[in-house]
Design a protein around this motif. Structure first.
Motif, PDB file in Angstrom:
ATOM      1  N   GLY A  86      52.815  33.089  54.011  1.00  0.00           N
ATOM      2  CA  GLY A  86      51.525  33.635  54.402  1.00  0.00           C
ATOM      3  C   GLY A  86      51.806  34.859  55.317  1.00  0.00           C
ATOM      4  N   ALA A  87      52.955  34.973  55.864  1.00  0.00           N
ATOM      5  CA  ALA A  87      53.101  36.092  57.007  1.00  0.00           C
ATOM      6  C   ALA A  87      53.566  37.363  56.185  1.00  0.00           C
ATOM      7  CB  ALA A  87      54.198  35.765  57.933  1.00  0.00           C
ATOM      8  N   SER A  88      53.887  37.313  55.029  1.00  0.00           N
ATOM      9  CA  SER A  88      54.458  38.451  54.083  1.00  0.00           C
ATOM     10  C   SER A  88      53.320  39.749  54.169  1.00  0.00           C
ATOM     11  CB  SER A  88      54.686  38.036  52.671  1.00  0.00           C
ATOM     12  OG  SER A  88      55.499  36.903  52.470  1.00  0.00           O
ATOM     13  N   ALA A  89      54.056  40.815  54.086  1.00  0.00           N
ATOM     14  CA  ALA A  89      53.232  42.015  54.242  1.00  0.00           C
ATOM     15  C   ALA A  89      54.019  43.013  53.397  1.00  0.00           C
ATOM     16  CB  ALA A  89      52.806  42.494  55.819  1.00  0.00           C
ATOM     17  N   LEU A  90      53.016  44.086  53.192  1.00  0.00           N
ATOM     18  CA  LEU A  90      53.781  45.274  52.284  1.00  0.00           C
ATOM     19  C   LEU A  90      53.193  46.569  53.129  1.00  0.00           C
ATOM     20  CD1 LEU A  90      54.546  46.493  49.655  1.00  0.00           C
ATOM     21  CD2 LEU A  90      52.417  46.209  48.870  1.00  0.00           C
ATOM     22  N   SER A  91      54.228  47.443  53.224  1.00  0.00           N
ATOM     23  CA  SER A  91      53.965  48.781  53.759  1.00  0.00           C
ATOM     24  C   SER A  91      54.756  49.937  53.068  1.00  0.00           C
ATOM     25  CB  SER A  91      53.974  48.883  55.357  1.00  0.00           C
ATOM     26  OG  SER A  91      55.487  48.677  55.440  1.00  0.00           O
ATOM     27  N   PRO A  92      54.322  51.186  53.140  1.00  0.00           N
ATOM     28  CA  PRO A  92      55.073  52.355  52.668  1.00  0.00           C
ATOM     29  C   PRO A  92      56.436  52.310  53.756  1.00  0.00           C
ATOM     30  CG  PRO A  92      52.738  52.780  52.901  1.00  0.00           C
ATOM     31  CD  PRO A  92      52.967  51.476  53.361  1.00  0.00           C
TER      32      PRO A  92
ATOM     33  N   HIS B  50      43.551  28.006  47.368  1.00  0.00           N
ATOM     34  CA  HIS B  50      44.374  26.961  47.138  1.00  0.00           C
ATOM     35  C   HIS B  50      45.659  26.650  48.031  1.00  0.00           C
ATOM     36  CE1 HIS B  50      42.606  28.468  43.274  1.00  0.00           C
ATOM     37  NE2 HIS B  50      42.624  27.082  42.994  1.00  0.00           N
ATOM     38  N   ALA B  51      45.830  25.338  48.214  1.00  0.00           N
ATOM     39  CA  ALA B  51      46.853  24.940  49.074  1.00  0.00           C
ATOM     40  C   ALA B  51      48.272  25.222  48.256  1.00  0.00           C
ATOM     41  CB  ALA B  51      46.461  23.553  49.479  1.00  0.00           C
ATOM     42  N   PRO B  52      49.283  25.237  48.976  1.00  0.00           N
ATOM     43  CA  PRO B  52      50.518  25.481  48.515  1.00  0.00           C
ATOM     44  C   PRO B  52      51.008  24.056  47.467  1.00  0.00           C
ATOM     45  CG  PRO B  52      50.876  25.140  50.784  1.00  0.00           C
ATOM     46  CD  PRO B  52      49.541  25.225  50.424  1.00  0.00           C
ATOM     47  N   GLY B  53      51.804  24.433  46.612  1.00  0.00           N
ATOM     48  CA  GLY B  53      52.316  23.041  45.706  1.00  0.00           C
ATOM     49  C   GLY B  53      51.433  23.101  44.486  1.00  0.00           C
ATOM     50  N   PRO B  54      52.105  22.596  43.305  1.00  0.00           N
ATOM     51  CA  PRO B  54      51.087  22.021  42.536  1.00  0.00           C
ATOM     52  C   PRO B  54      50.259  21.329  42.499  1.00  0.00           C
ATOM     53  CG  PRO B  54      53.601  21.379  42.120  1.00  0.00           C
ATOM     54  CD  PRO B  54      53.517  21.887  43.508  1.00  0.00           C
TER      55      PRO B  54
ATOM     56  N   CYS C  79      46.312  35.614  50.926  1.00  0.00           N
ATOM     57  CA  CYS C  79      45.123  34.976  51.650  1.00  0.00           C
ATOM     58  C   CYS C  79      45.195  34.614  53.002  1.00  0.00           C
ATOM     59  CB  CYS C  79      44.138  34.241  50.580  1.00  0.00           C
ATOM     60  SG  CYS C  79      42.613  34.061  51.302  1.00  0.00           S
ATOM     61  N   GLY C  80      46.096  33.453  53.083  1.00  0.00           N
ATOM     62  CA  GLY C  80      46.130  32.941  54.419  1.00  0.00           C
ATOM     63  C   GLY C  80      44.705  32.157  55.119  1.00  0.00           C
ATOM     64  N   ALA C  81      43.922  31.718  54.280  1.00  0.00           N
ATOM     65  CA  ALA C  81      42.659  31.179  54.701  1.00  0.00           C
ATOM     66  C   ALA C  81      42.894  29.613  55.221  1.00  0.00           C
ATOM     67  CB  ALA C  81      41.252  31.417  53.883  1.00  0.00           C
ATOM     68  N   SER C  82      42.230  29.329  56.132  1.00  0.00           N
ATOM     69  CA  SER C  82      42.708  28.078  56.695  1.00  0.00           C
ATOM     70  C   SER C  82      41.933  26.928  56.055  1.00  0.00           C
ATOM     71  CB  SER C  82      42.066  27.897  58.040  1.00  0.00           C
ATOM     72  OG  SER C  82      42.466  26.794  58.599  1.00  0.00           O
ATOM     73  N   GLY C  83      42.429  25.899  55.506  1.00  0.00           N
ATOM     74  CA  GLY C  83      41.775  24.812  54.708  1.00  0.00           C
ATOM     75  C   GLY C  83      41.130  23.577  55.704  1.00  0.00           C
ATOM     76  N   PRO C  84      40.514  22.693  54.912  1.00  0.00           N
ATOM     77  CA  PRO C  84      40.081  21.728  55.658  1.00  0.00           C
ATOM     78  C   PRO C  84      40.952  20.915  56.305  1.00  0.00           C
ATOM     79  CG  PRO C  84      39.625  21.271  53.585  1.00  0.00           C
ATOM     80  CD  PRO C  84      40.091  22.621  53.624  1.00  0.00           C
TER      81      PRO C  84
ATOM     82  N   GLY D 257      44.084  21.868  57.369  1.00  0.00           N
ATOM     83  CA  GLY D 257      44.903  22.570  58.205  1.00  0.00           C
ATOM     84  C   GLY D 257      45.930  23.354  57.097  1.00  0.00           C
ATOM     85  N   GLU D 258      45.990  23.361  55.845  1.00  0.00           N
ATOM     86  CA  GLU D 258      46.585  24.209  55.251  1.00  0.00           C
ATOM     87  C   GLU D 258      46.234  25.586  54.968  1.00  0.00           C
ATOM     88  OE1 GLU D 258      43.554  22.405  53.433  1.00  0.00           O
ATOM     89  OE2 GLU D 258      45.236  20.996  53.185  1.00  0.00           O
ATOM     90  N   ARG D 259      46.931  26.433  54.510  1.00  0.00           N
ATOM     91  CA  ARG D 259      46.604  27.828  54.196  1.00  0.00           C
ATOM     92  C   ARG D 259      46.611  28.208  52.739  1.00  0.00           C
ATOM     93  NH1 ARG D 259      44.906  30.492  58.838  1.00  0.00           N
ATOM     94  NH2 ARG D 259      45.908  29.466  60.701  1.00  0.00           N
ATOM     95  N   CYS D 260      45.729  29.086  52.411  1.00  0.00           N
ATOM     96  CA  CYS D 260      45.560  29.568  50.933  1.00  0.00           C
ATOM     97  C   CYS D 260      46.907  30.378  51.039  1.00  0.00           C
ATOM     98  CB  CYS D 260      44.446  30.355  50.781  1.00  0.00           C
ATOM     99  SG  CYS D 260      44.158  30.948  49.127  1.00  0.00           S
ATOM    100  N   VAL D 261      47.557  30.098  49.565  1.00  0.00           N
ATOM    101  CA  VAL D 261      48.762  30.985  49.110  1.00  0.00           C
ATOM    102  C   VAL D 261      48.328  31.722  48.140  1.00  0.00           C
ATOM    103  CG1 VAL D 261      50.230  29.053  49.893  1.00  0.00           C
ATOM    104  CG2 VAL D 261      49.238  28.946  47.646  1.00  0.00           C
TER     105      VAL D 261
END
Length: 130
Positions: A78-84, A117-121, A96-101, A103-107
């Motif tokens: 979730g901390a990944s970023a892109l820049s020139p 969506h939370a991480p993992g299948p 995205c990184g939105a917080s879920g119910p 405590g997980e983060r959207c991947v």
């Protein structure tokens, strides 16, 4: 040189001396550290690559980040970023990184439509879907 003996001989002598001292003391000669370990710090790795435009670069960067997170689970996806390359201060988030119910983060990629969506299948989905 004063001592013409090979270094491994000196090492063997030291090991024998430590072994005898340990037997005499009945404990290990190596004590536990006196101060507690420092908490982990956050570091960033910068990977350089070429792409024809920002949209292509975003796709490449998402692919690289996802592949690295599969290889190394401690990677903060979730901390990944892109820049020139010449404007690192203009970094944009890749995920995205939105917080879920729970405590997980959207991947999902940033600005994705639909549920988060939370991480993992089979990860938990939440939010406003389409």
């Amino acid at each position: 040189m004063r001592d013409h003996r090979p270094p491994h001989w000196r090492q063997q002598q030291a090991t024998k001396a430590l072994g005898m001292a340990r037997e005499a003391a009945g404990t290990s000669l190596i004590a536990s550290p006196r101060r507690s370990a420092r908490p982990g710090r956050f570091f960033t790795v910068h990977l350089g690559f070429t792409a024809p435009d920002m949209a292509s670069a975003r796709e490449f960067a998402v692919g690289y980040a996802e592949a690295l997170s599969l290889l190394r689970s401690e990677l903060a996806l979730g901390a990944s970023a892109l820049s020139p390359a010449e404007a690192w201060q203009q970094a944009e988030r890749l995920f995205c990184g939105a917080s879920g119910p729970d405590g997980e983060r959207c991947v999902d990629v940033a600005n994705h439509p639909g549920f988060h969506h939370a991480p993992g299948p089979g990860g938990l989905g939440w939010g406003d879907g389409d």
